[in-house]
Enzyme design. Structure first.
Site, mmCIF file in Angstrom:
data_model
loop_
_atom_site.group_PDB
_atom_site.id
_atom_site.type_symbol
_atom_site.label_atom_id
_atom_site.label_comp_id
_atom_site.label_asym_id
_atom_site.label_seq_id
_atom_site.Cartn_x
_atom_site.Cartn_y
_atom_site.Cartn_z
ATOM 1 N N LEU A 1 8.146 7.752 -13.413
ATOM 2 C CA LEU A 1 9.166 8.409 -14.234
ATOM 3 C C LEU A 1 8.951 9.914 -14.160
ATOM 4 C CD1 LEU A 1 9.416 6.094 -17.390
ATOM 5 C CD2 LEU A 1 11.118 6.392 -15.582
ATOM 6 N N LEU B 1 0.828 -1.216 0.000
ATOM 7 C CA LEU B 1 0.000 0.000 0.000
ATOM 8 C C LEU B 1 0.858 1.260 0.000
ATOM 9 C CD1 LEU B 1 -0.044 1.482 3.018
ATOM 10 C CD2 LEU B 1 -1.611 -0.348 3.545
ATOM 11 N N CYS C 1 9.454 4.262 3.375
ATOM 12 C CA CYS C 1 9.766 2.978 2.712
ATOM 13 C C CYS C 1 10.978 3.018 1.784
ATOM 14 C CB CYS C 1 8.547 2.492 1.949
ATOM 15 S SG CYS C 1 7.214 1.999 3.043
ATOM 16 N N GLU D 1 1.110 5.299 1.057
ATOM 17 C CA GLU D 1 0.516 6.290 1.954
ATOM 18 C C GLU D 1 -0.245 7.286 1.091
ATOM 19 O OE1 GLU D 1 3.334 7.995 4.691
ATOM 20 O OE2 GLU D 1 4.212 6.030 5.001
HETATM 21 C C1 UDX Z 1 5.970 3.116 -1.533
HETATM 22 C C2 UDX Z 1 5.487 2.071 -2.564
HETATM 23 O O1 UDX Z 1 4.940 2.760 -3.703
HETATM 24 C C3 UDX Z 1 4.453 1.153 -1.935
HETATM 25 O O2 UDX Z 1 4.084 0.133 -2.861
HETATM 26 C C4 UDX Z 1 5.066 0.508 -0.682
HETATM 27 O O3 UDX Z 1 4.130 -0.289 -0.014
HETATM 28 C C5 UDX Z 1 5.573 1.583 0.280
HETATM 29 O O4 UDX Z 1 6.494 2.437 -0.392
HETATM 30 P P1 UDX Z 1 4.971 5.358 -0.468
HETATM 31 O O5 UDX Z 1 6.216 5.413 0.362
HETATM 32 O O6 UDX Z 1 3.654 5.610 0.178
HETATM 33 O O7 UDX Z 1 4.844 3.921 -1.186
HETATM 34 O O8 UDX Z 1 5.152 6.455 -1.616
HETATM 35 P P2 UDX Z 1 5.187 6.495 -3.222
HETATM 36 O O9 UDX Z 1 3.903 6.962 -3.743
HETATM 37 O O10 UDX Z 1 5.740 5.247 -3.791
HETATM 38 O O11 UDX Z 1 6.255 7.683 -3.436
HETATM 39 C C6 UDX Z 1 7.577 7.584 -2.896
HETATM 40 C C7 UDX Z 1 8.373 8.831 -3.188
HETATM 41 O O12 UDX Z 1 8.717 8.924 -4.573
HETATM 42 C C8 UDX Z 1 7.676 10.143 -2.849
HETATM 43 O O13 UDX Z 1 8.617 10.984 -2.213
HETATM 44 C C9 UDX Z 1 7.245 10.694 -4.198
HETATM 45 O O14 UDX Z 1 7.144 12.084 -4.193
HETATM 46 C C10 UDX Z 1 8.391 10.201 -5.079
HETATM 47 N N1 UDX Z 1 8.036 10.030 -6.517
HETATM 48 C C11 UDX Z 1 7.125 9.089 -6.887
HETATM 49 C C12 UDX Z 1 8.690 10.775 -7.494
HETATM 50 O O15 UDX Z 1 9.541 11.620 -7.177
HETATM 51 N N2 UDX Z 1 8.405 10.545 -8.797
HETATM 52 C C13 UDX Z 1 7.510 9.606 -9.205
HETATM 53 O O16 UDX Z 1 7.330 9.442 -10.440
HETATM 54 C C14 UDX Z 1 6.839 8.865 -8.216
#
Ligand code: UDX
Length: 464
Positions: A284, A156, A294, A158
């Site tokens: 991307l 999941l 995470c 957040e």
């Molecule tokens: C992540 C995983 O997506 C999820 O499957 C796992 O269970 C827990 O870790 P989460 O930490 O809630 O989830 O955040 P996520 O939406 O994955 O984003 C992580 C980070 O990457 C954020 O700081 C977000 O801003 C950044 N991000 C995400 C980018 O900079 N670019 C993107 O294209 C996507």
């Protein structure tokens, strides 16, 4: 074990409380166990102790129905439970390896109170090999206990935790015990059936009302989204999935730097790249980089566990390095554009690690605020949800403000550090008159560049 199993969930964080609330609403009797009395007290009052869209309604419905039973006592629910999900935290140690202290203490408390036949399900993210060590440990402290151990990594996100729990894109379970795997899958099958039957308009929350509209339920039959595998494979799926996503983002950020030098636009580039079905557009999106509870922990944990097996993962170390460079990249942009940063009034919008959450763990936005301050800027900040949470990790001299308008007033530069809708939807054209300077850094590429330029700003994104 006949009929619906009785369930205990140990640990009421993002994963534990969301799972407990959903299972309780799906008709399971669920004990939500935590050692923190504040968290249990909040759940008893029918609310979550952290911000997650829609979760309060699920928690209060669960508690009111009597299915969700919050408790501080392992002795209350565990002895009755057929299945226990361990959802405790695994903070990282200074060397990047995960601290498994809570995993072990939860396993001990479960083992000491469990009845024979219990299935212990590990939902917390643990390094590959941990399950096998825990099995040995449990067998030492409770030698007579007959139990099965299943790894069931959680995916999941957040900000959409409830939606992801209701609309599972996959269920991964790993164990030596095939019957236990089937039992755990039955629980998720029931959740999947429940999710399709919910009248989301009953829940007084706009996210939940839209839950099925935002992203329709998967059309892939549930059985084809269920992956039963070896224990160690399941453990490795979770960290590898997060590591790959982090890698994708860092890749986009690396190409973004090249795009800036060549007059290419990273959004256009990644639209083209991501349309290849083998690559995919998700993750991307170039920007300030990845943070949260995470990715940073899972990536450093993977590097450190691989090292302990004599395997080096330079590809992941490079992703970390690339991510760390993004804060300085944004600082440099402001410096170059203004001819120095000392004494500048800079408004930073967004402190949480991503929108839709009040979580500030390993937030790149907080790192940026502190770095700007270190460089001599006068920094004001605002976040729609994470102000309280941010205080602890922000430099004390950073001024926290109560609104976008208050934050940007008389500033020389505005930086969007987290892509909250509030910032995307703001009327920047009308606001311009209150802002002293022209510099506008959209560090999440979430605004329309042309609108900002027309409003009179010098717009800078990442890679465009
Ligand atoms: C992540 C995983 O997506 C999820 O499957 C796992 O269970 C827990 O870790 P989460 O930490 O809630 O989830 O955040 P996520 O939406 O994955 O984003 C992580 C980070 O990457 C954020 O700081 C977000 O801003 C950044 N991000 C995400 C980018 O900079 N670019 C993107 O294209 C996507």
């Amino acid at each position: 074990m006949k009929g619906k199993p009785i369930i205990s969930i140990v640990g009421t964080g993002y994963v534990g409380l969301t799972s407990a609330a959903v299972l309780a609403n799906a008709g399971f009797k669920v004990f939500a166990v935590d050692v923190d009395s504040k968290k249990i007290e909040a759940i008893k009052q029918g609310r979550s102790h952290f911000f997650e869209g829609g979760l309060d309604s699920f928690v209060s419905k669960g508690v009111d129905s009597g299915n969700l039973i919050p408790t501080l006592a392992f002795e209350e629910g565990i002895p009755q439970s057929d299945i226990v999900f361990s959802c405790v935290g695994t903070p990282d140690k200074a060397d990047g390896s995960p601290n498994l202290e809570y995993i072990y203490s939860a396993a001990e408390s479960i083992a000491k109170n469990a009845k024979n036949g219990i299935i212990i399900v590990q939902k917390s993210t643990v390094p590959v090999g941990t399950g096998r060590k825990l099995i040995e440990h449990i067998s030492k402290i409770a030698p007579k206990l007959q139990y099965s151990y299943v790894s069931n990594p959680e995916f999941l996100r957040e900000g959409s935790a409830l939606f992801d729990t209701l609309n599972m894109d996959r269920v991964v379970v790993g164990s030596d015990d095939k019957a236990a795997l089937d039992r755990v899958v039955e629980v998720f099958t029931a959740v999947n059936d429940f999710a399709h039957s919910v009248d989301y308009s009953e829940f007084n929350d706009y996210r939940l009302n839209n839950v099925a509209k935002i992203a329709p339920f998967s059309e892939i039959p549930f059985v084809e989204r269920t992956f039963k595998m070896r224990l160690e494979s399941a453990e490795l799926v979770k960290v590898s999935a997060n590591a790959f996503l982090a890698l994708k983002i860092s890749f986009a950020n690396s190409i973004a730097k090249l795009a800036e030098k060549t007059d290419a636009d990273i959004v256009e580039v990644m639209n083209g790249v991501g349309s290849d079905f083998r690559i995919g557009r998700a993750f991307l999106y170039a920007g300030l980089g990845w943070g949260g509870g995470c990715f940073p922990k899972d990536v450093s944990g993977l590097i450190s566990v691989a090292k302990s097996y004599g395997v080096s993962l330079p590809i992941m170390s490079a992703a970390v390095e690339e991510n760390q460079s993004m804060v300085n990249h944004v600082v440099r942009k402001i410096k170059d554009s203004n001819g120095g940063i000392s004494g500048m009034n800079i408004a930073v919008l967004g402190l949480s690690f991503k929108p839709g959450t009040s979580d500030v763990r390993k937030s790149q936005s907080i790192k940026l605020v502190n770095k700007l301050f270190e460089e001599g800027a006068v920094v004001k900040a605002f976040d729609p949800q994470a102000m309280e949470e941010a205080k602890e990790s922000l430099n004390g001299n950073v001024k926290l403000t109560g609104s976008i308008a208050e934050c940007v007033k008389d500033s020389d530069a505005v930086v969007i550090a987290t892509d909250w809708n509030e910032f995307k939807e703001h009327d920047w054209k009308s606001e311009k008159i209150n802002i002293r300077g022209d510099i506008f850094v959209d560090a999440r590429n979430c605004l329309n560049a042309r609108d900002l330029i027309e409003a009179g700003f010098e717009y800078m994104g990442i890679g465009r």
